[in-house]
Design an enzyme around this catalytic site. Structure first.
Site, PDB file in Angstrom:
ATOM      1  N   GLY A   1       0.815  -1.405  -0.022  1.00  0.00           N
ATOM      2  CA  GLY A   1      -0.068   0.013   0.058  1.00  0.00           C
ATOM      3  C   GLY A   1       0.933   1.229   0.070  1.00  0.00           C
ATOM      4  O   GLY A   1       2.146   1.131  -0.119  1.00  0.00           O
ATOM      5  N   SER A   2       0.079   2.423   0.019  1.00  0.00           N
ATOM      6  CA  SER A   2       1.002   3.636   0.173  1.00  0.00           C
ATOM      7  C   SER A   2       2.003   3.722   1.657  1.00  0.00           C
ATOM      8  O   SER A   2       2.990   4.252   1.448  1.00  0.00           O
ATOM      9  CB  SER A   2       0.090   4.866   0.342  1.00  0.00           C
TER      10      SER A   2
ATOM     11  N   ASP B   1      -9.598   2.789  10.677  1.00  0.00           N
ATOM     12  CA  ASP B   1      -9.790   1.992   9.285  1.00  0.00           C
ATOM     13  C   ASP B   1     -10.142   0.595   9.266  1.00  0.00           C
ATOM     14  O   ASP B   1      -9.719  -0.233   8.739  1.00  0.00           O
ATOM     15  CB  ASP B   1      -8.376   2.086   8.378  1.00  0.00           C
TER      16      ASP B   1
ATOM     17  N   LYS C   1       5.966  -5.633   8.823  1.00  0.00           N
ATOM     18  CA  LYS C   1       5.455  -4.391   8.203  1.00  0.00           C
ATOM     19  C   LYS C   1       6.436  -3.392   8.024  1.00  0.00           C
ATOM     20  O   LYS C   1       7.088  -2.843   9.125  1.00  0.00           O
ATOM     21  CB  LYS C   1       4.304  -3.817   8.867  1.00  0.00           C
TER      22      LYS C   1
ATOM     23  N   GLY D   1       3.903   1.222   2.485  1.00  0.00           N
ATOM     24  CA  GLY D   1       5.097   0.429   2.283  1.00  0.00           C
ATOM     25  C   GLY D   1       4.602  -1.108   2.049  1.00  0.00           C
ATOM     26  O   GLY D   1       3.724  -1.302   1.397  1.00  0.00           O
TER      27      GLY D   1
END
Length: 403
Positions: A80-81, A196, A100, A83
């Site tokens: 994703g944006s 989110d 991550k 990483g």
């Protein structure tokens, strides 16, 4: 919105709403700038690819001996944006972990790291440790080493959709109950809003059916009176006050998102599949009807004089198929309220009668195995009304708890 299975075709209801909402100039603002970031040890290493090994040193605090551990990257499981997330194996122990890897701004602390360090709950992904790595281009990356959970709720849903089946209700109950338990914890103990919640950010162990809320990259501790960005949360799951541009919202935006997830598990498809921020509000209005002036004031006082076409709410029993248990519909209706203060809390959702089957003395998984831990409440019940505690803890669980 397409007609729901067994429900009305709502497609024609939204034309006038779309025109009116468009005039509000509701739009998707740009993403927020980098937040404060910071972290521990710096290690060398290139970008993770299959077979690449990253080594780091852990320990060294409180007289704990320092030791080197190495991880071999096995496969990328998410991008994703932010990483990349990859599955890796610890070469010393053989343990599988998720790492991550996010680009680090050297000027700031990393909010996600600070939040993850503050959490410890069976329904929240756990941080094992973290380290920095650099690339040949002198870029600095933060690596969050987390427990590995093999499936996501998104993939489980897709499995049932591909099989042209609905998720069995027992799993809907089991997964949603644990989501609400995780939210009850993060909302009260560290006092964090996830911002989110969506099926992709709910992990599921396919053997035990234990659920864990993950990805705290958008999470924030909300402080009363302090403004926050309104462009947060993935579109289908965005609370209406965010679409209205509210900047002083509460953790009830997570409750709305969880309500959207529950509806999706029951329907087999998203309840509000908007194609833009404007269209998202149109989809909501086609189901909940036009918000009243008071409801608009609760979401964003700046829009109270705005004239919306009057659209009647679609009854919930027409959205869901006829055999849907009334308790399921009742819970959805308590979560998906325009007024943030009218949505139930995560703990109140856990106590809802929809989940009573999970509280039965000898309840088990369909394969006969025991449920994952459901009643090992700790800090999240502090300052909770005794009546709510008694609803959350069945008699057989009270005997094994401190409450």
């Amino acid at each position: 919105m397409a007609a729901m299975p067994g429900g009305p075709d709502l497609a024609g209801a939204g034309g006038a709403v779309a025109v009116a909402v468009d005039a509000m100039q509701v739009d998707d603002p740009p993403r927020a700038s980098a937040e404060e970031k910071h972290g521990p040890t710096i290690m060398g290493g290139n970008d993770p690819v299959t077979g690449h090994i990253i080594s780091t040193t852990i320990g060294g605090k409180n007289d704990e001996p320092k030791r080197t551990i190495s991880y071999m990257a096995e496969r990328v499981v998410g991008t994703g944006s932010f990483g990349v997330v990859f599955q890796a194996k610890c070469l010393e122990t053989g343990e599988t972990v998720a790492i991550k890897k996010v680009l680090q701004d050297k000027r700031y602390k990393n909010r996600e790291l600070q939040i993850m360090r503050s959490m410890d709950h069976c329904n929240v992904i756990s941080l094992k440790h973290c380290f920095f790595s650099t690339t040949s281009r002198d870029e600095l990356f933060l690596n969050l080493v987390m427990e590995f959970v093999p499936e996501s709720l998104y993939r489980v849903l897709k499995h049932y959709k591909d099989m042209k089946q609905r998720m069995p209700l027992i799993y809907v109950k089991l997964y949603m109950y644990q989501i609400f338990r995780g939210l009850a914890y993060i909302h009260t103990v560290p006092g964090v809003c996830h911002r989110d919640i969506k099926p992709q950010n709910i992990l599921v162990d396919p053997l035990t059916h234990q659920v864990k809320v993950c990805d705290f990259g958008s999470a924030k501790m909300l402080i009363k009176g302090e403004a926050n960005i309104s462009y947060i949360c993935s579109r289908y799951y965005r609370a209406p006050e965010l679409i209205f541009g509210a900047t002083e919202y509460t953790t009830s935006i997570d409750i709305w998102s969880a309500g959207c997830v529950l509806a999706e598990l029951l329907l087999g498809q998203p309840l509000f599949p908007g194609e833009s921020a404007v269209d998202q509000l149109v989809e909501i209005i086609k189901v909940l009807g036009t918000p009243t002036r008071e409801e608009i004031r609760c979401m964003n006082p700046n829009y109270t004089e705005f004239k919306f076409p009057q659209i009647k709410a679609c009854p919930w029993h027409k959205i869901f198929h006829k055999r849907m248990p009334p308790e399921a519909i009742d819970l959805v209706s308590r979560l998906l309220q325009y007024s943030p203060n009218l949505r139930c809390t995560a703990l109140e959702a856990c106590a809802h009668s929809f989940f009573d089957e999970l509280r039965e003395p000898h309840a088990k998984l369909p394969n006969g195995r025991p449920f994952p831990p459901l009643f090992n409440f700790k800090q999240e019940l502090a300052n909770t009304h005794p009546e709510l505690v008694s609803r959350l803890l069945p008699e057989h669980a009270q005997r094994h708890s401190g409450f």
